[in-house]
Design a protein around this motif. Structure first.
Motif, short mmCIF file in Angstrom:
data_model
loop_
_atom_site.label_atom_id
_atom_site.label_comp_id
_atom_site.label_asym_id
_atom_site.label_seq_id
_atom_site.Cartn_x
_atom_site.Cartn_y
_atom_site.Cartn_z
N GLU A 1 110.53 3.22 -28.04
CA GLU A 1 109.65 2.33 -28.80
C GLU A 1 110.13 2.08 -30.22
OE1 GLU A 1 105.78 4.07 -28.70
OE2 GLU A 1 105.45 3.57 -26.61
N GLU B 1 104.19 -3.48 -34.31
CA GLU B 1 103.04 -4.27 -33.86
C GLU B 1 102.39 -5.00 -35.04
OE1 GLU B 1 100.37 -1.73 -31.72
OE2 GLU B 1 101.93 -1.18 -30.28
N ALA B 2 102.31 -4.35 -36.19
CA ALA B 2 101.72 -4.99 -37.36
C ALA B 2 102.56 -6.18 -37.81
CB ALA B 2 101.58 -3.98 -38.50
N ALA C 1 106.26 2.24 -33.85
CA ALA C 1 105.61 1.34 -32.90
C ALA C 1 104.48 0.58 -33.58
CB ALA C 1 105.08 2.14 -31.71
N GLU C 2 103.67 1.27 -34.37
CA GLU C 2 102.56 0.61 -35.04
C GLU C 2 103.05 -0.38 -36.10
OE1 GLU C 2 102.71 3.79 -34.38
OE2 GLU C 2 100.96 4.21 -33.15
N TRP D 1 105.82 5.49 -38.46
CA TRP D 1 105.09 5.02 -37.28
C TRP D 1 105.78 3.76 -36.80
CZ3 TRP D 1 101.44 7.68 -34.82
CH2 TRP D 1 100.88 8.75 -35.49
N ARG E 1 108.85 7.68 -26.77
CA ARG E 1 108.72 7.47 -28.21
C ARG E 1 110.01 6.92 -28.79
NH1 ARG E 1 107.32 12.47 -29.99
NH2 ARG E 1 109.49 12.95 -30.26
N ASP F 1 101.90 -9.03 -35.46
CA ASP F 1 100.59 -9.63 -35.72
C ASP F 1 100.63 -10.55 -36.94
OD1 ASP F 1 99.43 -8.42 -33.54
OD2 ASP F 1 98.59 -6.76 -34.69
#
Length: 175
Positions: free
Chosen positions: A72, A135-136, A131-132, A129, A69, A139
């Protein structure tokens, strides 16, 4: 007497966690660190029966989850752990995870678990969050890049006169 055995167990866990960190730092990620640590436990003459081995596996998996964790974390969240302080920080997080609420009321136990889960610190709770979020962001960057490339190709095709009117659907961002 009970607190003495708990303190002794805590000291053994602390030593085992330091061995996990040492092995994780020096071995490749592909190697089976747990198997190597179990061989060391056998050579030291430690108890290698099923229950202690499963307890060590639980500790190993918990420490690996904490380490993964923290690996990341996105680039804008600096990882301030150094080799000397990381053991202390990992140990304190491990102790926080291992804390149990003793209550006879099932509702209170559930409430305590939820409170501990939802009010954790930024690295392990619901407050962040990383990592999320990372990623967002990636994207969104990819979508913008694809749109820019598509627009550029359409503009170049229209400029050269090879295409009369190129109409391609555009992405519509909905928030």
């Amino acid at each position: 007497m009970e607190s003495n055995s708990e303190g002794k167990s805590g000291d053994c866990d602390y030593v085992y966690i330091s061995e996990i960190l040492r092995a994780s730092n020096y071995l490749l990620e592909d190697s089976d660190v747990f198997l190597l640590l179990e061989k060391q436990q056998y050579l030291k003459g430690k108890d290698t029966s099923e229950v202690p081995r499963l307890q060590r596996r639980l500790i190993f998996d918990t420490i690996n989850e904490i380490l993964n964790r923290n690996r990341e974390l996105p680039p804008w969240k600096p990882n301030s752990w150094t080799n000397s302080t990381s053991l202390q920080k990992i140990w304190s997080e491990f102790e926080r995870l291992r804390e149990t609420d003793v209550s006879e009321d099932l509702f209170e136990v559930i409430r305590g678990v939820l409170r501990k889960d939802l009010t954790g610190d930024g690295a392990s709770g619901w407050l962040d969050w990383p990592a999320e979020m990372s990623e967002a962001v990636l994207d969104i960057e990819r979508l913008i890049f694809k749109d820019l490339i598509g627009d550029t190709i359409r503009d170049l095709a229209a400029f050269s006169g090879n295409c009369s009117k190129v109409s391609a659907p555009r992405r519509k961002l909905v928030f």
